[in-house]
Design a protein around this motif. Sequence first.
Motif, PDB file in Angstrom:
ATOM      1  N   VAL A  32     -38.560 -31.948  41.911  1.00  0.00           N
ATOM      2  CA  VAL A  32     -39.699 -32.803  41.591  1.00  0.00           C
ATOM      3  C   VAL A  32     -39.965 -33.836  42.682  1.00  0.00           C
ATOM      4  CG1 VAL A  32     -38.459 -34.496  40.161  1.00  0.00           C
ATOM      5  CG2 VAL A  32     -40.865 -34.043  39.732  1.00  0.00           C
ATOM      6  N   ASP A  33     -38.934 -34.392  43.274  1.00  0.00           N
ATOM      7  CA  ASP A  33     -39.146 -35.388  44.321  1.00  0.00           C
ATOM      8  C   ASP A  33     -39.827 -34.772  45.546  1.00  0.00           C
ATOM      9  OD1 ASP A  33     -38.057 -37.500  42.835  1.00  0.00           O
ATOM     10  OD2 ASP A  33     -36.012 -37.006  43.483  1.00  0.00           O
ATOM     11  N   ALA A  34     -39.382 -33.582  45.931  1.00  0.00           N
ATOM     12  CA  ALA A  34     -40.022 -32.891  47.053  1.00  0.00           C
ATOM     13  C   ALA A  34     -41.455 -32.509  46.693  1.00  0.00           C
ATOM     14  CB  ALA A  34     -39.222 -31.646  47.429  1.00  0.00           C
ATOM     15  N   ALA A  35     -41.667 -32.117  45.440  1.00  0.00           N
ATOM     16  CA  ALA A  35     -43.014 -31.748  44.994  1.00  0.00           C
ATOM     17  C   ALA A  35     -43.957 -32.942  45.066  1.00  0.00           C
ATOM     18  CB  ALA A  35     -42.971 -31.197  43.570  1.00  0.00           C
ATOM     19  N   LEU A  36     -43.466 -34.100  44.671  1.00  0.00           N
ATOM     20  CA  LEU A  36     -44.308 -35.307  44.705  1.00  0.00           C
ATOM     21  C   LEU A  36     -44.652 -35.718  46.131  1.00  0.00           C
ATOM     22  CD1 LEU A  36     -42.594 -37.389  41.886  1.00  0.00           C
ATOM     23  CD2 LEU A  36     -44.780 -36.178  41.757  1.00  0.00           C
ATOM     24  N   ALA A  37     -43.765 -35.426  47.074  1.00  0.00           N
ATOM     25  CA  ALA A  37     -43.974 -35.831  48.453  1.00  0.00           C
ATOM     26  C   ALA A  37     -44.705 -34.773  49.290  1.00  0.00           C
ATOM     27  CB  ALA A  37     -42.623 -36.133  49.108  1.00  0.00           C
ATOM     28  N   ALA A  38     -44.790 -33.549  48.793  1.00  0.00           N
ATOM     29  CA  ALA A  38     -45.345 -32.442  49.577  1.00  0.00           C
ATOM     30  C   ALA A  38     -46.826 -32.627  49.874  1.00  0.00           C
ATOM     31  CB  ALA A  38     -45.126 -31.129  48.838  1.00  0.00           C
ATOM     32  N   ASP A  39     -47.204 -32.173  51.067  1.00  0.00           N
ATOM     33  CA  ASP A  39     -48.601 -32.197  51.496  1.00  0.00           C
ATOM     34  C   ASP A  39     -49.081 -30.757  51.601  1.00  0.00           C
ATOM     35  OD1 ASP A  39     -51.082 -32.585  52.632  1.00  0.00           O
ATOM     36  OD2 ASP A  39     -50.300 -33.214  54.581  1.00  0.00           O
ATOM     37  N   TYR A  40     -49.967 -30.377  50.701  1.00  0.00           N
ATOM     38  CA  TYR A  40     -50.501 -29.016  50.684  1.00  0.00           C
ATOM     39  C   TYR A  40     -51.929 -29.004  51.211  1.00  0.00           C
ATOM     40  CZ  TYR A  40     -46.491 -28.048  47.715  1.00  0.00           C
ATOM     41  OH  TYR A  40     -45.224 -27.924  47.224  1.00  0.00           O
ATOM     42  N   SER A  41     -52.187 -29.774  52.227  1.00  0.00           N
ATOM     43  CA  SER A  41     -53.547 -29.847  52.762  1.00  0.00           C
ATOM     44  C   SER A  41     -53.925 -28.529  53.433  1.00  0.00           C
ATOM     45  CB  SER A  41     -53.681 -31.008  53.744  1.00  0.00           C
ATOM     46  OG  SER A  41     -52.834 -30.800  54.852  1.00  0.00           O
ATOM     47  N   VAL A  42     -55.211 -28.287  53.478  1.00  0.00           N
ATOM     48  CA  VAL A  42     -55.743 -27.076  54.103  1.00  0.00           C
ATOM     49  C   VAL A  42     -55.290 -26.993  55.561  1.00  0.00           C
ATOM     50  CG1 VAL A  42     -57.867 -25.875  54.739  1.00  0.00           C
ATOM     51  CG2 VAL A  42     -57.704 -27.046  52.537  1.00  0.00           C
ATOM     52  N   GLU A  43     -55.221 -28.138  56.204  1.00  0.00           N
ATOM     53  CA  GLU A  43     -54.818 -28.178  57.609  1.00  0.00           C
ATOM     54  C   GLU A  43     -53.408 -27.627  57.820  1.00  0.00           C
ATOM     55  OE1 GLU A  43     -58.033 -30.756  56.694  1.00  0.00           O
ATOM     56  OE2 GLU A  43     -55.992 -31.009  55.961  1.00  0.00           O
ATOM     57  N   ASN A  44     -52.561 -27.741  56.808  1.00  0.00           N
ATOM     58  CA  ASN A  44     -51.197 -27.227  56.902  1.00  0.00           C
ATOM     59  C   ASN A  44     -51.122 -25.731  56.607  1.00  0.00           C
ATOM     60  OD1 ASN A  44     -50.159 -29.706  57.612  1.00  0.00           O
ATOM     61  ND2 ASN A  44     -49.581 -30.263  55.537  1.00  0.00           N
ATOM     62  N   GLY A  45     -52.230 -25.163  56.142  1.00  0.00           N
ATOM     63  CA  GLY A  45     -52.287 -23.729  55.895  1.00  0.00           C
ATOM     64  C   GLY A  45     -51.449 -23.247  54.733  1.00  0.00           C
ATOM     65  N   GLN A  46     -51.158 -24.135  53.809  1.00  0.00           N
ATOM     66  CA  GLN A  46     -50.351 -23.760  52.653  1.00  0.00           C
ATOM     67  C   GLN A  46     -51.205 -23.753  51.397  1.00  0.00           C
ATOM     68  OE1 GLN A  46     -47.395 -27.041  53.275  1.00  0.00           O
ATOM     69  NE2 GLN A  46     -45.976 -25.413  52.673  1.00  0.00           N
ATOM     70  N   THR A  47     -50.910 -22.820  50.518  1.00  0.00           N
ATOM     71  CA  THR A  47     -51.517 -22.836  49.195  1.00  0.00           C
ATOM     72  C   THR A  47     -50.846 -23.939  48.396  1.00  0.00           C
ATOM     73  OG1 THR A  47     -51.953 -20.477  49.242  1.00  0.00           O
ATOM     74  CG2 THR A  47     -51.839 -21.501  47.074  1.00  0.00           C
ATOM     75  N   ASN A  48     -51.640 -24.690  47.655  1.00  0.00           N
ATOM     76  CA  ASN A  48     -51.089 -25.721  46.785  1.00  0.00           C
ATOM     77  C   ASN A  48     -50.691 -25.061  45.467  1.00  0.00           C
ATOM     78  OD1 ASN A  48     -50.721 -27.757  44.873  1.00  0.00           O
ATOM     79  ND2 ASN A  48     -52.186 -29.112  45.873  1.00  0.00           N
ATOM     80  N   PRO A  49     -49.397 -24.869  45.227  1.00  0.00           N
ATOM     81  CA  PRO A  49     -48.979 -24.171  44.015  1.00  0.00           C
ATOM     82  C   PRO A  49     -49.372 -24.916  42.742  1.00  0.00           C
ATOM     83  CG  PRO A  49     -47.096 -25.160  45.108  1.00  0.00           C
ATOM     84  CD  PRO A  49     -48.261 -25.317  46.033  1.00  0.00           C
ATOM     85  N   PHE A  50     -49.423 -26.224  42.812  1.00  0.00           N
ATOM     86  CA  PHE A  50     -49.746 -27.016  41.632  1.00  0.00           C
ATOM     87  C   PHE A  50     -51.232 -26.899  41.290  1.00  0.00           C
ATOM     88  CE2 PHE A  50     -45.980 -28.729  43.615  1.00  0.00           C
ATOM     89  CZ  PHE A  50     -45.086 -28.647  42.556  1.00  0.00           C
ATOM     90  N   LEU A  51     -52.075 -26.895  42.296  1.00  0.00           N
ATOM     91  CA  LEU A  51     -53.501 -26.679  42.060  1.00  0.00           C
ATOM     92  C   LEU A  51     -53.725 -25.272  41.521  1.00  0.00           C
ATOM     93  CD1 LEU A  51     -56.489 -27.423  42.238  1.00  0.00           C
ATOM     94  CD2 LEU A  51     -56.427 -26.730  44.658  1.00  0.00           C
ATOM     95  N   HIS A  52     -53.063 -24.303  42.116  1.00  0.00           N
ATOM     96  CA  HIS A  52     -53.224 -22.917  41.682  1.00  0.00           C
ATOM     97  C   HIS A  52     -52.811 -22.749  40.217  1.00  0.00           C
ATOM     98  CE1 HIS A  52     -53.663 -18.615  42.497  1.00  0.00           C
ATOM     99  NE2 HIS A  52     -52.650 -18.473  41.658  1.00  0.00           N
ATOM    100  N   LEU A  53     -51.645 -23.272  39.868  1.00  0.00           N
ATOM    101  CA  LEU A  53     -51.165 -23.165  38.483  1.00  0.00           C
ATOM    102  C   LEU A  53     -52.056 -23.953  37.528  1.00  0.00           C
ATOM    103  CD1 LEU A  53     -47.340 -23.418  39.150  1.00  0.00           C
ATOM    104  CD2 LEU A  53     -48.587 -21.378  38.373  1.00  0.00           C
ATOM    105  N   ALA A  54     -52.529 -25.120  37.968  1.00  0.00           N
ATOM    106  CA  ALA A  54     -53.420 -25.921  37.119  1.00  0.00           C
ATOM    107  C   ALA A  54     -54.728 -25.185  36.865  1.00  0.00           C
ATOM    108  CB  ALA A  54     -53.677 -27.280  37.754  1.00  0.00           C
TER     109      ALA A  54
END
Length: 141
Positions: A50-72
């Motif tokens: 949870v701590d890493a999840a709260l700190a994670a940056d899933y911005s488009v610029e990083n090229g990562q899918t945001n798992p929390f947005l996807h699941l939401a």
Amino acid sequence: MFNPSQQDVRRFFCETYRKYRANEILSPIEAIARDWVIQHPEYANDLDDVDAALAADYSVENGQTNPFLHLAMHLSIAEQISIDQPPGIRAAATALVQRLQSEHDAYHHIMECLGQMIWNAQRNGLQPDGAQYIECVKKKI
């Protein structure tokens, strides 16, 4: 209307995942979320800390899918279908599931339409257009 923060959403999914792995009792909304988490094992590492999840940056610029947005979005679509809001989403989703023979694939197509509706509303400063959303889903049937 419930308006969770980014941190609330991330805590919710991390806690749901923790409870699922600990075989603890889940609330009804957590049970729905768990079903989508199970279908996305690639997000396990994101949900495990949870701590890493709260700190994670899933911005488009990083090229990562945001798992929390996807699941939401999966969770939001499930809720929309359960109450048929906007009107017609249940029938359109059911028809799309039947055509694709996969609830998960159908939800991903619906997710594209939901994202487009939200983006259009935000870009134009308008309320989300439910009719446009349903029409987008129907085009995928």
